[in-house]
Design a protein around this motif. Sequence first.
Motif, PDB file in Angstrom:
ATOM      1  N   TRP A  39       0.841  -1.185   0.000  1.00  0.00           N
ATOM      2  CA  TRP A  39       0.000   0.000   0.000  1.00  0.00           C
ATOM      3  C   TRP A  39       0.880   1.241   0.000  1.00  0.00           C
ATOM      4  O   TRP A  39       0.944   1.982   0.983  1.00  0.00           O
ATOM      5  N   GLY A 334     -14.563  -1.538  -0.422  1.00  0.00           N
ATOM      6  CA  GLY A 334     -13.895  -2.658   0.234  1.00  0.00           C
ATOM      7  C   GLY A 334     -12.396  -2.489   0.387  1.00  0.00           C
ATOM      8  O   GLY A 334     -11.778  -3.211   1.182  1.00  0.00           O
ATOM      9  N   GLU A 335     -11.791  -1.544  -0.357  1.00  0.00           N
ATOM     10  CA  GLU A 335     -10.340  -1.365  -0.256  1.00  0.00           C
ATOM     11  C   GLU A 335      -9.896  -0.884   1.127  1.00  0.00           C
ATOM     12  O   GLU A 335      -8.862  -1.356   1.629  1.00  0.00           O
ATOM     13  N   GLU A 337     -10.968  -1.636   4.101  1.00  0.00           N
ATOM     14  CA  GLU A 337     -10.893  -2.780   5.008  1.00  0.00           C
ATOM     15  C   GLU A 337      -9.735  -3.703   4.649  1.00  0.00           C
ATOM     16  O   GLU A 337      -9.036  -4.214   5.537  1.00  0.00           O
ATOM     17  N   ARG A 338      -9.522  -3.936   3.332  1.00  0.00           N
ATOM     18  CA  ARG A 338      -8.410  -4.803   2.906  1.00  0.00           C
ATOM     19  C   ARG A 338      -7.066  -4.178   3.269  1.00  0.00           C
ATOM     20  O   ARG A 338      -6.151  -4.859   3.764  1.00  0.00           O
ATOM     21  N   CYS A 339      -6.939  -2.878   3.021  1.00  0.00           N
ATOM     22  CA  CYS A 339      -5.695  -2.186   3.337  1.00  0.00           C
ATOM     23  C   CYS A 339      -5.447  -2.196   4.842  1.00  0.00           C
ATOM     24  O   CYS A 339      -4.305  -2.378   5.294  1.00  0.00           O
ATOM     25  N   ALA A 341      -6.448  -4.500   7.029  1.00  0.00           N
ATOM     26  CA  ALA A 341      -6.027  -5.848   7.430  1.00  0.00           C
ATOM     27  C   ALA A 341      -4.574  -6.112   7.034  1.00  0.00           C
ATOM     28  O   ALA A 341      -3.786  -6.646   7.829  1.00  0.00           O
ATOM     29  N   ASP A 342      -4.204  -5.725   5.811  1.00  0.00           N
ATOM     30  CA  ASP A 342      -2.825  -5.942   5.348  1.00  0.00           C
ATOM     31  C   ASP A 342      -1.828  -5.148   6.195  1.00  0.00           C
ATOM     32  O   ASP A 342      -0.767  -5.652   6.573  1.00  0.00           O
TER      33      ASP A 342
END
Length: 368
Positions: A39, A334-335, A337-339, A341-342
């Motif tokens: 990211w 949704g990005e 939340e994904r970012c 978590a990563d």
Amino acid sequence: MLVGMTLRPHRPSDHSDGLAFFNPPLPQDWAPAPRPDAWPEEPDDPEFIERGSPDGPRRVKPTRFLRWALSSLTDKPERIIDPPPQGDPFTTPEPGRISITFIGHCTFLLRAPLPGGRVLTVMTDPIFSERCSPFSFIGPRRLRAPGRALAELPKIDVLLISHCHYDHLDLPSLRAIARRDDPAVITPLGNSDLLAKAGLRRVSELDWWDSMRFGDVAVTCTPARHFAQRTPFDGGRRLWGGLTLNLPAVGDVGPRSIFFAGDTAHGPHWREIRERLGAPDLALLPIGAYSPRSFLHRVHADPVEAVAAFLTLEAKKAVAMHFGTFPLSREPLGEPERCLADTAAWAGLPPDAFTPLSFGETRLISLT
């Protein structure tokens, strides 16, 4: 947009002098948040940003920004249908726990135990309306319905309102809450006139670092890097900020604190909050509405910066907010939340340290 300027702190009585609120400048040694390779910082978008010279200041292209802003008012994105929410928002938490229900955006219902078997019910920045706009027929429209309807929630004792933007201070929602519950309201300076329009009578305004008590609970207003404006003519006339709840000891469980960050960019205020108020037991931190980064970085934190804020605050737990509810920016749904978590995994955080809730979900969180 009133960013990057010096804050001139003043009391409400000074409004007649024509003073306005501004963000303080970043210190010269301020460094961006460290970023995982997955990211990286978004480069300047030439569609939006121009420079007079290779090393010159970045300037937003006014016509392109206006077209983008107008499109956000009229776009009709596909509606999301969420599964039935889990948990019971009427749950009475045991000492050392808090019940938190995610309605959407920055709207949470918090229930905390108090001495004598009492329960405090707090709502943050309530918005149940279809649009975050001064108009019912135009403006950013919900991507999904509120996770819970107001009628499905217990009586609200206190409202925390972080600032006057339409997605945080929504008059139709506030009117409905005022009629039903007549709660007390705590907000930064200058917002009481708007809250009066909603029929809210018990309003307390706070400057940054001001505190007040209601019963055995204390609330402190904290800095944020944002801005406040509802019309072309009232920029900087009202203050923005976060709010920290300090809860009393209950039984054998000592005092606990909950930090609601409001809307904010990344900045040195995280460290100052930690130094002045101590590490919060629970932090509600924004992760969305960050792209195009070229100009939204001045007012909104992205998930990488939210993780940096969590670490700087030394919070025990954090819950994500300000994502997936209104189309306010260009990052894909949704990005955030994904970012998050990563980045949390990259930073070595435990899986449950900083997470989003499902829309409408009620979760019991341990603050011990």
